[in-house]
Design a protein around this motif. Structure first.
Motif, PDB file in Angstrom:
ATOM      1  N   TYR A 135       0.846  -1.207   0.201  1.00 22.78           N
ATOM      2  CA  TYR A 135      -0.140   0.023   0.117  1.00 22.78           C
ATOM      3  C   TYR A 135       0.690   1.230   0.094  1.00 22.78           C
ATOM      4  O   TYR A 135       0.461   2.326  -0.702  1.00 22.78           O
ATOM      5  CB  TYR A 135      -1.007   0.022   1.091  1.00 22.78           C
ATOM      6  CG  TYR A 135      -1.792   1.294   1.188  1.00 22.78           C
ATOM      7  CD1 TYR A 135      -2.732   1.555   0.523  1.00 22.78           C
ATOM      8  CD2 TYR A 135      -1.301   2.431   2.073  1.00 22.78           C
ATOM      9  CE1 TYR A 135      -3.193   2.855  -0.007  1.00 22.78           C
ATOM     10  CE2 TYR A 135      -1.941   3.558   2.017  1.00 22.78           C
ATOM     11  CZ  TYR A 135      -2.964   3.759   1.220  1.00 22.78           C
ATOM     12  OH  TYR A 135      -3.666   4.899   1.019  1.00 22.78           O
ATOM     13  N   ARG A 136       1.984   1.306   0.715  1.00 23.66           N
ATOM     14  CA  ARG A 136       2.769   2.537   0.745  1.00 23.66           C
ATOM     15  C   ARG A 136       3.473   2.755  -0.456  1.00 23.66           C
ATOM     16  O   ARG A 136       3.472   3.870  -0.881  1.00 23.66           O
ATOM     17  CB  ARG A 136       3.677   2.552   1.987  1.00 23.66           C
ATOM     18  CG  ARG A 136       4.675   1.441   1.982  1.00 23.66           C
ATOM     19  CD  ARG A 136       5.546   1.230   3.167  1.00 23.66           C
ATOM     20  NE  ARG A 136       6.749   2.073   2.905  1.00 23.66           N
ATOM     21  CZ  ARG A 136       7.775   1.911   2.932  1.00 23.66           C
ATOM     22  NH1 ARG A 136       8.337   0.272   3.192  1.00 23.66           N
ATOM     23  NH2 ARG A 136       8.987   2.697   2.875  1.00 23.66           N
TER      24      ARG A 136
ATOM     25  N   GLU B   9       0.797   4.360  -2.559  1.00 22.94           N
ATOM     26  CA  GLU B   9       0.286   5.780  -2.137  1.00 22.94           C
ATOM     27  C   GLU B   9       1.405   6.637  -2.804  1.00 22.94           C
ATOM     28  O   GLU B   9       1.357   7.855  -3.172  1.00 22.94           O
ATOM     29  CB  GLU B   9       0.472   5.966  -0.829  1.00 22.94           C
ATOM     30  CG  GLU B   9      -0.538   7.091  -0.140  1.00 22.94           C
ATOM     31  CD  GLU B   9      -0.786   7.228   1.371  1.00 22.94           C
ATOM     32  OE1 GLU B   9      -1.855   6.678   1.658  1.00 22.94           O
ATOM     33  OE2 GLU B   9       0.218   7.293   1.871  1.00 22.94           O
TER      34      GLU B   9
END
Lengths: 376, 942
Positions: free
Chosen positions: B721-722, B725
């Motif tokens: 996820y990071r 993002e």
């Protein structure tokens, strides 16, 4: 102000492979977005908008297969060959039930058409060729056709990879494939679409490909639509007595809101495809049993004529229908099983008389006949 | 619009905890600057900024002011120090300049202008002063540029007047560098002020310089006019001024002008002014005059003037193609003479003229397919076809003028290369007609002992393989193929081999594939072809690279083999092995050999069939190991690291292709999924590098993996996820951002409602992206589409994002609905924006279908229908938009049902638009329309 650079690419392809990777990814994503959108559109909210999901009494040990593998499955299936293909197509039997009573809402919710006599098969067109497969999965014909990607012609619209799958009956005498349903069209899966939508699509798509034209070099067999009627009195009468260019073999009833394949398995007691036969609309009122291996694993109670029934032998000797859940009709003893060399899972055919179940021809015997040869 | 602002302001406060000011400011200029010039929005933005600046300037203290004044006096020394050899001195000076600028901007700028205009000052300090001044007015980066424009506009008018007076005065300076710098600064100021109707006297005062003054002032003035035309858009200058500028410029170009510097400046100025001359080119007399002067200038004794004059002809050929007919004969003679006799820089421009004419005619013929009606905007004049009998021999002649080592030199560009490229364009323009004119040259030269003749003949053959019909070419190729294969093996000259391998590649690219009736590659020769290419891959890097290219197209021709057998199957293993060997060559870094080898490997994989799926599968651990090794490498120099990053990009690209290939078949998918964990781990490690290309490739690979993995992909989400993002925040490398947005879509479809926990973060980021005016505009349409993907995945859970997404969609829809007078680029962009918006609506409607919350969408229905209606009325949407738009109509009807029945019936879309789509030629549009018809009939009948 310096002179302007006028170098042009030299000995270079028009686009780099990196650019190509990007574009192919975008295409893939757009395709998948279209698929998702298409699927969402076909999931018929109007079928039963207020129905609650089935109450789950047991924990979700085996979730329903999601739609996307199904979707993939079809795409995959169109490319299968040999034994693989036979296996896949054999699993896709959509067998109608005999019509033994009149469904509610018959005039509103049902279609009817006169079923052509002949071999029921799937026709798959892809990669510049067309194949028809019987319901046991074996190949019937391999031929060029005007269906999308159905022949190696230069100007076939759409990509060569695109494929279509039709549910047909091959009618020997005029060498015509009568299309009775559409599974997939130009890669658009109609799996989750209602019969209403599928017929609508079928009628608007098939003619424009030229598949209904007379045979030619790149189009060996003619395809034809069957006239489909609403089940009102006029429609029923037209289907029952109306003249058609083919030999009739019974009447076929489709629930308008039936989703392809699914309904048959999921909701055993509401069959959404039914068949009716009598002397007026079929030459095969009486079941004809062919000699071949029986492969279908999900047969259910079949009442071929008023006096026969096929039941499945269980471990404990019970005889049950193949409905889900199975309905037990009776049982046989061990001696009978040994005598007839029956095993659990065998399908047995019985005749029904006024007094209940009797043996066919006076004796109970193991059924090893194939259903696909039984014209329905 | 105002609603959008307020809601967005609240969004930042409650949702994202980031600077509210930034966000609120950003959405509007982005949309307005991109989509249309909305004065209301722009002024909102400007006022805020001005307020900000005023506050800043009030903060100055008296002591700081004193400092500034002192600084102004010492400015010459500081500017000289800033160019000192001694680093400490330089640094100090730069620091001083920075302080000065921060403390008192008006005084700083004025000092610089004063320095630039002062003939007593050293030329070095004057030049730097001008340069700093220029950089204070313009920047490459869009966001910064807007800031600088605002800053200049808000300066005290009297200061600006003084600065501008200094600049104009400098044009008369004896120092060339000072004049030239001033020209550029004036153009920058004009670029800001003229569109705001400021500095109206500028053009007048420049033109007054033209007549009475000495040569250097005339030269500087013409140069300034040229820069202004480059800087300012034509509609910011009134026609009267345009006429006067052109008159001055063309007079300066005239052969009666004895000062070469003046004539050169005028010729270069005309190049920039051509875009202003629309009206003048429509007037026969004026056009004749301009053309005569330009043609005369091509005969000037001064090389730079001839070169600049030919540049003008090239620009005219694309801008005013339709006006060229009366002059084309003369231009041909001029260009032919230049190609034959003139210096190379001039000859190159002369060839470029014909390449540019080819470009124009190819475009016209492609657009209308040779089918001209009264509607065609620009007719084809067939200039190339008419010139063919003389043009082709002229170009063939140039092919013999190769440079020895041009194939090793990445930046090489000479007359032979230009001539060959032009010949290729000619072949594409005229097709079959070129063949008989080129064949004698090939036959004459291909066996000559001089390598130049053999190479020229081969190049000529390769050039004409695209354009003429297969019927014409295939018999020739069948004869040539064997000859080429032998030459590739045996010719003693590398240059000849390079061109031979390239020509083979062209044969396979254009004359090999399932669409062609007679194959040039058969069972009989395929073995030999592959042997030769694999052998040639061991040759010097530039030849090996072309051999890889040939193999690329050879594989591509079998793309359609599908699941049936491919003729490449027996050679698959050998080919893959040979390509991997190439990637490991010591010298694979030269002539982009390694890249070519991986690209070919990719294509071989893409075009492979099920028969070789197991071999493709075996490639995975091999490529993974290579990628692993690049990640383990320690202590690299920056040069080495750059190479590693490039390699990581290639390896991720290769894995992506394999994933996509194997993931598309159910059988192979299950087997290759065993590598998914390892692959994912490697991709995540690639994100640690700083290379945008590597990120992009890794992201693309992950998208493909997500699709293949399906719902199981959820296990990678906590770690991935990071980076997702991070990708969405990457404004600078907008390609990475765009690809990440696409991958969000992949993940939505893979995870469906399992993506829900990540949606707050993703939506926040996407909304920020939309609001940013730093992010490249091309990323915004896919972001809207991504809203649709998310809504479709999470269904009614999208409810909480409606208050943010819907106003954004609405304002973007309003802005994109009417764009009258936009150019082609703008229209194309607007259509992609519309498509994104519509896909968002589609996903949202379908996502809510069947839920109890469909009534939440009712308030938006009138607007959506209105948007569809206005798109229909505007008549400028493309097919893709029509298809999506009519689909949205169906989706709206499907989801809202009878509630929206009367609204739908009132809309134009449900009648005229729908019936137009139902009878469209495009089957995708018809399909969507049929769907919409069905959905509407239900909504209305219930």
């Amino acid at each position: 102000m310096a002179p302007h650079d006028l170098r042009r690419p030299f000995k270079r392809a028009a686009i780099s492979d990196q650019q190509r990777r990007r574009e192919l990814s975008l295409q893939r994503q757009a395709q998948h977005r279209r698929d998702a959108q298409h699927q969402a559109r076909c999931l018929a909210s109007f079928l039963n908008p207020h129905s609650e999901p089935e109450p789950e009494t047991t924990s979700e040990t085996e979730p329903e297969p999601s739609d996307s593998p199904k979707e993939l499955d079809i795409r995959h299936a169109s490319k299968l060959k040999g034994a693989e293909a036979r296996k896949w197509f054999a699993r896709q039997l959509m067998l109608p039930e005999w019509m033994i009573d009149v469904p509610d809402q018959l005039p509103q919710d049902w279609y009817v058409f006169a079923r052509p006599a002949g071999k029921r098969c799937f026709v798959v067109s892809s990669n510049g060729t067309t194949m028809s497969r019987l319901r046991n999965g074996s190949m019937l014909h391999h031929f060029p056709s005007a269906l999308p990607s159905g022949a190696r012609t230069k100007d076939s619209s759409g990509s060569a990879q695109s494929y279509s799958i039709l549910d047909c009956i091959f009618h020997e005498s005029d060498q015509t494939y009568y299309v009775i349903d559409m599974v997939c069209w130009r890669e658009y899966s109609l799996y989750d679409c209602t019969a209403e939508f599928r017929f609508f699509w079928l009628s608007s798509k098939l003619v424009e490909t030229g598949a209904c034209d007379l045979p030619s070099q790149y189009h060996r067999y003619r395809f034809s639509l069957v006239p489909v009627y609403n089940c009102d009195q006029a429609g029923l009468s037209a289907a029952y007595t109306g003249a058609v260019p083919y030999v009739k073999d019974g009447l076929f009833f489709y629930n308008k809101y039936d989703l392809f394949f699914y309904s048959v398995d999921k909701t055993g007691n509401t069959p959404l495809a039914l068949v009716w036969k009598d002397e007026n609309c079929s030459q095969y009122v009486i079941d004809r049993i062919a000699k071949d291996r029986f492969q279908a694993n999900n047969s259910r109670l079949f009442i071929y004529s008023l006096d026969r029934v096929v039941l499945e032998l269980q471990d404990n000797g019970n005889l049950s229908t193949s409905d889900d859940p199975p309905v037990v009709f009776g049982c046989v003893d061990r001696a009978f099983i040994e005598q007839t060399e029956s095993r659990s899972g065998n399908l047995l055919q019985f005749a029904i008389s006024d007094g209940g179940l009797n043996f066919v021809d006076g004796s109970l015997r193991r059924l090893i006949y194939i259903i696909s040869e039984i014209p329905i | 619009m105002i609603t959008a602002i307020i809601i967005l302001g609240r969004t930042t406060a409650t949702h994202t905890h980031t600077a509210t000011l930034h966000w609120r400011l950003c959405l509007l200029p982005t949309l307005s600057a991109r989509v249309s010039d909305s004065p209301l929005l722009s002024s909102f933005f400007f006022v805020s900024l001005i307020g900000f600046l005023i506050t800043r300037s009030l903060a100055r203290s008296p002591s700081q002011l004193a400092n500034s004044i002192q600084m102004a006096m010492e400015v010459t020394q500081v500017l000289l120090n800033a160019q000192a050899v001694d680093g400490t001195v330089r640094k100090q000076a730069e620091e001083n300049l920075k302080q000065f600028q921060e403390q008192n901007l008006p005084s700083f700028l004025f000092s610089l202008a004063g320095e630039l205009s002062n003939d007593d000052k050293p030329v070095e300090s004057r030049k730097l002063a001008g340069l700093i001044l220029k950089n204070a007015l313009d920047a490459k980066e869009q966001h910064r540029k807007l800031e600088l424009v605002q800053r200049w506009l808000s300066l005290d008018p009297s200061v600006k007047t003084q600065i501008k007076a200094c600049l104009l005065k400098t044009l008369s300076s004896p120092a060339l560098d000072a004049r030239s710098t001033a020209s550029q600064v004036i153009a920058k100021v004009a670029g800001i002020e003229l569109p705001h109707k400021q500095w109206p006297e500028l053009i007048g005062s420049l033109l007054s310089n033209i007549h009475q003054l000495p040569g250097n002032t005339r030269q500087a003035t013409l140069e300034t006019l040229g820069y202004i035309c480059e800087e300012v858009s034509p509609d910011a200058v009134e026609q009267d001024h345009v006429n006067k500028i052109l008159t001055a410029v063309v007079q300066g170009m005239n052969s009666s002008e004895s000062n070469n510097d003046v004539r050169l400046a005028a010729t270069r100025a005309l190049y920039n002014a051509l875009g202003f001359a629309q009206a003048n080119f429509s007037n026969d007399m004026e056009r004749d005059y301009i053309m005569r002067v330009v043609c005369e200038a091509t005969l000037s004794p001064e090389l730079r003037i001839r070169q600049a004059a030919f540049e003008c002809l090239v620009a005219i050929s694309s801008t005013y193609y339709e006006k060229l007919a009366p002059y084309i004969h003369d231009i041909f003679n001029i260009t032919a003479k230049a190609v034959k006799e003139d210096d190379e820089p001039v000859a190159l421009q002369a060839i470029e003229f014909w390449s540019s004419i080819c470009d124009e005619e190819i475009d016209i013929l492609e657009e209308y397919g040779g089918d001209f009606t009264g509607d065609s905007d620009v007719p084809c004049f067939y200039f190339v076809k008419q010139a063919l009998p003389v043009l082709v021999p002229m170009l063939l002649e140039t092919l013999l003028k190769q440079d020895e080592d041009q194939d090793q030199d990445e930046g090489a560009w000479n007359i032979a290369m230009a001539g060959g490229t032009c010949l290729g364009l000619v072949a594409r323009t005229v097709g079959d007609d070129v063949v008989p004119l080129v064949m004698p040259f090939i036959e004459e030269n291909i066996t000559k002992p001089d390598w130049r003749q053999r190479e020229a003949a081969t190049y000529a053959f390769g050039s004409i393989l695209e354009g003429p019909s297969p019927d014409k070419l295939i018999p020739l190729v069948n004869i040539a193929l064997n000859f080429m294969l032998t030459a590739l093996m045996n010719d003693p000259n590398n240059h000849v081999k390079d061109t031979t391998a390239w020509t083979l590649g062209r044969m396979f690219e254009f004359l090999h594939g399932s669409a062609l009736e007679t194959p040039i590659i058969t069972q009989a020769n395929i073995q030999q072809i592959i042997n030769v290419l694999l052998q040639s891959m061991k040759d010097v890097p530039n030849v090996a690279e072309k051999a890889c290219g040939a193999l690329y197209f050879l594989a591509q021709g079998y793309e359609d083999a599908g699941s049936s057998s491919s003729p490449l199957t027996p050679f698959f293993q050998e080919i893959v092995q040979a390509l991997l060997t190439v990637t490991h060559r010591e010298d694979a870094g030269e002539s982009r050999l390694r890249t070519a080898a991986y690209e070919t490997l990719n294509e071989v994989v893409r075009c492979s069939t099920d028969e070789t799926a197991s071999m493709v599968l075996q490639l995975i651990p091999v490529i993974m190991m290579e990628l692993h090794q690049t990640l383990e490498a320690q202590k690299l120099s920056s040069d080495e690291r750059e190479k590693q990053n490039e390699l990581q990009g290639l390896l991720c690209g290769c894995l992506q292709v394999i994933i996509q290939k194997l993931g598309s078949s159910e059988q192979s998918r299950y087997v290759f999924m065993q590598y998914a964990d390892q692959m994912m781990a490697l991709f995540l490690r690639v994100f640690a590098s700083r290379s945008a290309t590597a990120h992009e490739e890794a992201m693309l690979a992950i998208g493909a993996l997500a699709y293949a993995t399906g719902a199981d992909f959820v296990k990678y989400m906590p770690e991935f996820y990071r980076y997702l993002e991070m990708g969405l925040q990457n404004f600078e490398d907008y390609q990475v951002c765009a690809i990440t947005v696409g991958v969000v879509g992949d993940i939505c479809r893979a995870l469906e409602d399992k993506i829900l926990p990540y949606c707050d973060g993703i939506m926040t980021q996407l909304l920020k992206d939309l609001s940013s005016n730093q992010l490249h505009r091309s990323v915004k349409p896919p972001i809207f589409s991504c809203f649709g993907d998310i809504a479709l995945a999470i269904g009614e859970n999208f409810e909480k994002y409606l208050i943010y997404a819907m106003p954004m969609l609405q304002s973007a829809a309003e802005l994109s609905a009417h764009i009258s007078g936009a150019d082609d680029d703008m229209l194309e962009y607007t259509n992609s924006l519309r498509n994104g918006i519509l896909e968002a609506y589609s996903g949202i409607f379908q996502g809510f279908k069947g839920s109890s919350k469909t009534q939440l969408l009712m308030p938006f229905a009138p607007h959506v229908l209105q948007f569809l209606d206005s798109l229909y009325m505007e008549k400028d949407m493309d097919d893709a938009v029509s298809k999506t738009a009519i689909g949205v109509l169906g989706d709206l009807a499907d989801t809202l049902g009878s509630n929206a029945g009367s609204l739908i019936q009132q809309s134009v879309s449900s009648k005229d638009f729908l019936s137009e789509c139902l009878s469209s030629d495009d089957h995708l549009i018809r399909e969507s329309a049929e769907w919409a018809k069905l959905a509407i009939s239900r909504a209305i009948s219930f």
